[in-house]
Design a protein around this motif. Structure first.
Motif, PDB file in Angstrom:
ATOM      1  N   GLY A 153      -9.059  -4.176  11.223  1.00 25.02           N
ATOM      2  CA  GLY A 153      -8.580  -5.231  10.480  1.00 25.02           C
ATOM      3  C   GLY A 153      -7.202  -4.586  10.303  1.00 25.02           C
ATOM      4  N   PRO A 154      -6.211  -5.547   9.869  1.00 27.90           N
ATOM      5  CA  PRO A 154      -4.943  -4.983   9.270  1.00 27.90           C
ATOM      6  C   PRO A 154      -5.043  -4.215   8.312  1.00 27.90           C
ATOM      7  N   SER A 155      -4.174  -3.316   7.997  1.00 26.76           N
ATOM      8  CA  SER A 155      -4.056  -2.275   6.921  1.00 26.76           C
ATOM      9  C   SER A 155      -3.713  -3.263   5.623  1.00 26.76           C
ATOM     10  N   GLY A 156      -4.717  -3.110   4.456  1.00 24.39           N
ATOM     11  CA  GLY A 156      -4.567  -3.899   3.640  1.00 24.39           C
ATOM     12  C   GLY A 156      -5.440  -5.142   3.454  1.00 24.39           C
ATOM     13  N   ALA A 157      -6.148  -5.304   4.463  1.00 26.81           N
ATOM     14  CA  ALA A 157      -7.186  -6.523   4.602  1.00 26.81           C
ATOM     15  C   ALA A 157      -8.409  -6.437   3.646  1.00 26.81           C
ATOM     16  N   GLY A 158      -8.766  -4.941   3.178  1.00 25.64           N
ATOM     17  CA  GLY A 158      -9.679  -4.659   2.420  1.00 25.64           C
ATOM     18  C   GLY A 158     -10.976  -3.897   3.014  1.00 25.64           C
ATOM     19  N   LYS A 159     -10.764  -3.315   4.118  1.00 28.52           N
ATOM     20  CA  LYS A 159     -11.775  -2.737   5.015  1.00 28.52           C
ATOM     21  C   LYS A 159     -12.352  -1.597   3.955  1.00 28.52           C
ATOM     22  N   GLY A 160     -11.468  -0.807   3.455  1.00 29.99           N
ATOM     23  CA  GLY A 160     -12.099   0.436   2.651  1.00 29.99           C
ATOM     24  C   GLY A 160     -12.850  -0.075   1.313  1.00 29.99           C
ATOM     25  N   THR A 161     -12.148  -1.118   0.707  1.00 31.06           N
ATOM     26  CA  THR A 161     -12.904  -1.775  -0.459  1.00 31.06           C
ATOM     27  C   THR A 161     -14.243  -2.114  -0.235  1.00 31.06           C
ATOM     28  N   ILE A 162     -14.192  -2.910   1.131  1.00 32.53           N
ATOM     29  CA  ILE A 162     -15.589  -3.375   1.365  1.00 32.53           C
ATOM     30  C   ILE A 162     -16.624  -2.268   1.898  1.00 32.53           C
TER      31      ILE A 162
ATOM     32  N   LEU B 141     -17.599   3.368  11.212  1.00 34.06           N
ATOM     33  CA  LEU B 141     -16.182   3.906  11.340  1.00 34.06           C
ATOM     34  C   LEU B 141     -15.145   2.999  10.834  1.00 34.06           C
ATOM     35  N   GLU B 142     -14.079   3.319  10.394  1.00 33.73           N
ATOM     36  CA  GLU B 142     -13.321   2.578   9.721  1.00 33.73           C
ATOM     37  C   GLU B 142     -12.034   2.832  10.588  1.00 33.73           C
ATOM     38  N   ILE B 143     -11.436   2.321  11.631  1.00 32.62           N
ATOM     39  CA  ILE B 143     -10.672   2.816  12.514  1.00 32.62           C
ATOM     40  C   ILE B 143      -9.659   1.591  12.988  1.00 32.62           C
TER      41      ILE B 143
ATOM     42  N   GLU C 214       0.682 -13.453   3.604  1.00 32.78           N
ATOM     43  CA  GLU C 214       1.244 -13.473   2.271  1.00 32.78           C
ATOM     44  C   GLU C 214       0.375 -12.498   1.363  1.00 32.78           C
ATOM     45  N   GLU C 215      -0.689 -12.746   1.290  1.00 28.44           N
ATOM     46  CA  GLU C 215      -1.757 -12.179   0.747  1.00 28.44           C
ATOM     47  C   GLU C 215      -1.880 -10.754   1.077  1.00 28.44           C
ATOM     48  N   LEU C 216      -1.801 -10.463   2.534  1.00 24.36           N
ATOM     49  CA  LEU C 216      -1.772  -9.248   3.021  1.00 24.36           C
ATOM     50  C   LEU C 216      -0.700  -8.411   2.446  1.00 24.36           C
TER      51      LEU C 216
ATOM     52  N   ASN D 189       0.953  -8.767  -0.352  1.00 20.13           N
ATOM     53  CA  ASN D 189       0.514  -8.443  -1.927  1.00 20.13           C
ATOM     54  C   ASN D 189      -0.480  -7.574  -2.031  1.00 20.13           C
ATOM     55  N   ARG D 190      -1.279  -7.477  -1.007  1.00 13.58           N
ATOM     56  CA  ARG D 190      -2.190  -6.142  -1.303  1.00 13.58           C
ATOM     57  C   ARG D 190      -1.972  -5.192  -0.862  1.00 13.58           C
ATOM     58  N   ILE D 191      -1.007  -4.945   0.187  1.00 18.06           N
ATOM     59  CA  ILE D 191      -0.325  -3.557   0.508  1.00 18.06           C
ATOM     60  C   ILE D 191       0.547  -3.423  -0.484  1.00 18.06           C
TER      61      ILE D 191
ATOM     62  N   GLY E 132       0.607  -3.977  -3.716  1.00 22.19           N
ATOM     63  CA  GLY E 132      -0.301  -3.747  -4.912  1.00 22.19           C
ATOM     64  C   GLY E 132      -0.767  -2.377  -4.965  1.00 22.19           C
ATOM     65  N   ARG E 133      -1.098  -1.994  -3.435  1.00 17.47           N
ATOM     66  CA  ARG E 133      -1.442  -0.388  -3.539  1.00 17.47           C
ATOM     67  C   ARG E 133      -0.303   0.593  -3.727  1.00 17.47           C
ATOM     68  N   GLY E 134       0.860   0.098  -3.536  1.00  9.94           N
ATOM     69  CA  GLY E 134       2.163   0.750  -4.149  1.00  9.94           C
ATOM     70  C   GLY E 134       2.367   1.945  -3.537  1.00  9.94           C
TER      71      GLY E 134
ATOM     72  N   ILE F  23     -13.490 -12.951   6.711  1.00 11.21           N
ATOM     73  CA  ILE F  23     -12.446 -13.397   6.022  1.00 11.21           C
ATOM     74  C   ILE F  23     -12.587 -12.670   4.689  1.00 11.21           C
ATOM     75  N   ASN F  24     -11.805 -11.627   4.337  1.00  7.42           N
ATOM     76  CA  ASN F  24     -11.908 -11.310   3.147  1.00  7.42           C
ATOM     77  C   ASN F  24     -10.928 -12.033   1.937  1.00  7.42           C
ATOM     78  N   GLU F  25     -11.663 -13.231   1.564  1.00  5.22           N
ATOM     79  CA  GLU F  25     -10.853 -13.924   0.537  1.00  5.22           C
ATOM     80  C   GLU F  25     -11.457 -13.538  -0.881  1.00  5.22           C
ATOM     81  N   ASP F  26     -12.686 -13.938  -0.920  1.00 12.36           N
ATOM     82  CA  ASP F  26     -13.413 -13.556  -2.217  1.00 12.36           C
ATOM     83  C   ASP F  26     -14.059 -12.334  -1.810  1.00 12.36           C
ATOM     84  N   LEU F  27     -13.981 -11.181  -2.499  1.00 10.19           N
ATOM     85  CA  LEU F  27     -14.397  -9.955  -2.261  1.00 10.19           C
ATOM     86  C   LEU F  27     -16.044  -9.844  -2.075  1.00 10.19           C
ATOM     87  N   ARG F  28     -16.540 -10.425  -3.329  1.00 12.22           N
ATOM     88  CA  ARG F  28     -18.136 -10.411  -3.150  1.00 12.22           C
ATOM     89  C   ARG F  28     -18.537 -11.124  -1.876  1.00 12.22           C
TER      90      ARG F  28
HETATM   91  P1  ADP Z   1      -7.627  -1.478   3.811  1.00  6.59           P
HETATM   92  O1  ADP Z   1      -8.521  -0.434   3.652  1.00  6.59           O
HETATM   93  O2  ADP Z   1      -8.047  -2.467   4.662  1.00  6.59           O
HETATM   94  O3  ADP Z   1      -6.193  -0.887   4.203  1.00  6.59           O
HETATM   95  P2  ADP Z   1      -7.875  -1.689   1.022  1.00  6.59           P
HETATM   96  O4  ADP Z   1      -9.386  -1.733   0.844  1.00  6.59           O
HETATM   97  O5  ADP Z   1      -7.144  -0.500   0.586  1.00  6.59           O
HETATM   98  O6  ADP Z   1      -7.343  -2.185   2.549  1.00  6.59           O
HETATM   99  O7  ADP Z   1      -7.450  -3.085   0.244  1.00  6.59           O
HETATM  100  C1  ADP Z   1      -5.976  -3.235   0.179  1.00  6.59           C
HETATM  101  C2  ADP Z   1      -5.538  -3.644  -1.468  1.00  6.59           C
HETATM  102  O8  ADP Z   1      -6.217  -4.861  -1.607  1.00  6.59           O
HETATM  103  C3  ADP Z   1      -6.473  -2.895  -2.470  1.00  6.59           C
HETATM  104  O9  ADP Z   1      -5.528  -2.583  -3.628  1.00  6.59           O
HETATM  105  C4  ADP Z   1      -7.615  -3.626  -2.918  1.00  6.59           C
HETATM  106  O10 ADP Z   1      -8.199  -3.470  -4.235  1.00  6.59           O
HETATM  107  C5  ADP Z   1      -7.250  -4.902  -2.728  1.00  6.59           C
HETATM  108  N1  ADP Z   1      -8.317  -6.119  -2.367  1.00  6.59           N
HETATM  109  C6  ADP Z   1      -9.201  -5.849  -1.580  1.00  6.59           C
HETATM  110  N2  ADP Z   1      -9.984  -6.998  -1.206  1.00  6.59           N
HETATM  111  C7  ADP Z   1      -9.459  -7.859  -1.963  1.00  6.59           C
HETATM  112  C8  ADP Z   1      -9.847  -9.271  -2.206  1.00  6.59           C
HETATM  113  N3  ADP Z   1     -11.028  -9.862  -1.849  1.00  6.59           N
HETATM  114  N4  ADP Z   1      -8.878  -9.893  -3.121  1.00  6.59           N
HETATM  115  C9  ADP Z   1      -7.910  -9.288  -3.769  1.00  6.59           C
HETATM  116  N5  ADP Z   1      -7.510  -7.890  -3.522  1.00  6.59           N
HETATM  117  C10 ADP Z   1      -8.413  -7.398  -2.708  1.00  6.59           C
END
Ligand code: ADP
Ligand code: 5GP
Length: 204
Positions: A11-20, A99-101, A127-129, A131-133, A135-137, A166-171
């Motif tokens: 999934g695109p960078s910032g989609a939330g793969k690592g967090t999930i 594998l997260e690739i 847009e949200e993507l 913001n997330r990227i 946010g990671r700074g 679709i990673n909108e609501d993380l849970r």
């Molecule tokens: P990836 O591994 O796909 O590059 P990350 O897991 O690093 O993405 O997530 C990117 C940023 O988005 C992180 O700061 C993370 O905390 C945040 N994030 C992940 N899932 C959500 C979500 N459902 N809602 C809001 N922010 C999220």
């Protein structure tokens, strides 16, 4: 023993793969994450051998020369790859592996290992993507533009995947990925059919 399953998450960078993945790995005992090797520099808080094996270009090329990667690719200007040995050992021991690739790597795996399970994580919007990227700074304007440009290209390969979440609501996204992993573990696998029948026959 039944071999472990291979789950490939892209999934695109910032989609939330690592967090999930982190959340799922905390809860599933028989599931491990393959630690990739990369030539990119560590982000703040990233540890060597935990988040990635951080190596020089020469170090990376040495493992290519030994045929030590299951797959590798140049992603946003750096090399990333999956070291083969650990993944093969775990699967032989019946351990499931994530594998997260990126998409290029996933397509290489699919060619050599079509029985893998391919899952694509989508952001709710570009847009949200962004913001997330942000946010990671850790991105400059240039690397951010590169990551966003690649996002659409990656999404256009979604037809190669088995599942999309679709990673909108993380849970909710975590629950879905977990459900996919559980369902895949219940799939009937040709190798174990004789063993299952035999076990019940013995009890008769
Ligand atoms: P990836 O591994 O796909 O590059 P990350 O897991 O690093 O993405 O997530 C990117 C940023 O988005 C992180 O700061 C993370 O905390 C945040 N994030 C992940 N899932 C959500 C979500 N459902 N809602 C809001 N922010 C999220
Ligand atoms: P990041 O720099 O944000 O950690 O990762 C950038 C991209 O590289 C992500 O899409 C991530 O999934 C991908 N990636 C991480 N490890 C590997 C790997 O071993 N192989 C491939 N092909 N891509 C990887």
């Amino acid at each position: 023993m039944t071999k472990g399953k291979l789950f490939v998450i892209s999934g695109p960078s910032g989609a939330g793969k690592g967090t999930i993945c982190r959340e799922i790995l905390d809860e599933e005992k028989n599931l491990r994450l393959s630690v990739s090797m990369t030539t990119r520099s560590p982000r703040q808080g990233e540890e060597n051998a935990v988040h990635y094996h951080f190596v020089s270009r020469e170090g990376f090329e040495a493992l290519i020369a030994e045929d030590g990667f299951m797959e590798y690719a140049n992603v946003y200007g750096n090399f990333y790859g999956t070291p083969k040995k650990q993944v093969v050992d775990w699967m032989e021991q019946g351990i499931n592996v994530i594998l997260e690739i990126d998409v290029q790597g996933a397509l290489q795996i699919k060619k050599n290992y079509p029985e893998g399970v391919f899952i694509f994580i989508l952001p709710p919007s570009i847009e949200e993507l962004k913001n997330r990227i942000m946010g990671r700074g850790s991105e400059t304007e240039e690397t951010m533009a590169r990551r966003l440009g690649a996002a659409l290209q990656e999404i256009s390969c979604i037809d190669q995947y088995d599942y999309r979440v679709i990673n909108e609501d993380l849970r909710a996204a975590i629950d879905r990925v977990r459900a996919i992993i559980k369902a895949e573990q219940c799939k009937i696998n040709g190798e174990e059919v004789d063993r299952i029948i035999h076990r019940y026959k013995e009890d008769l």
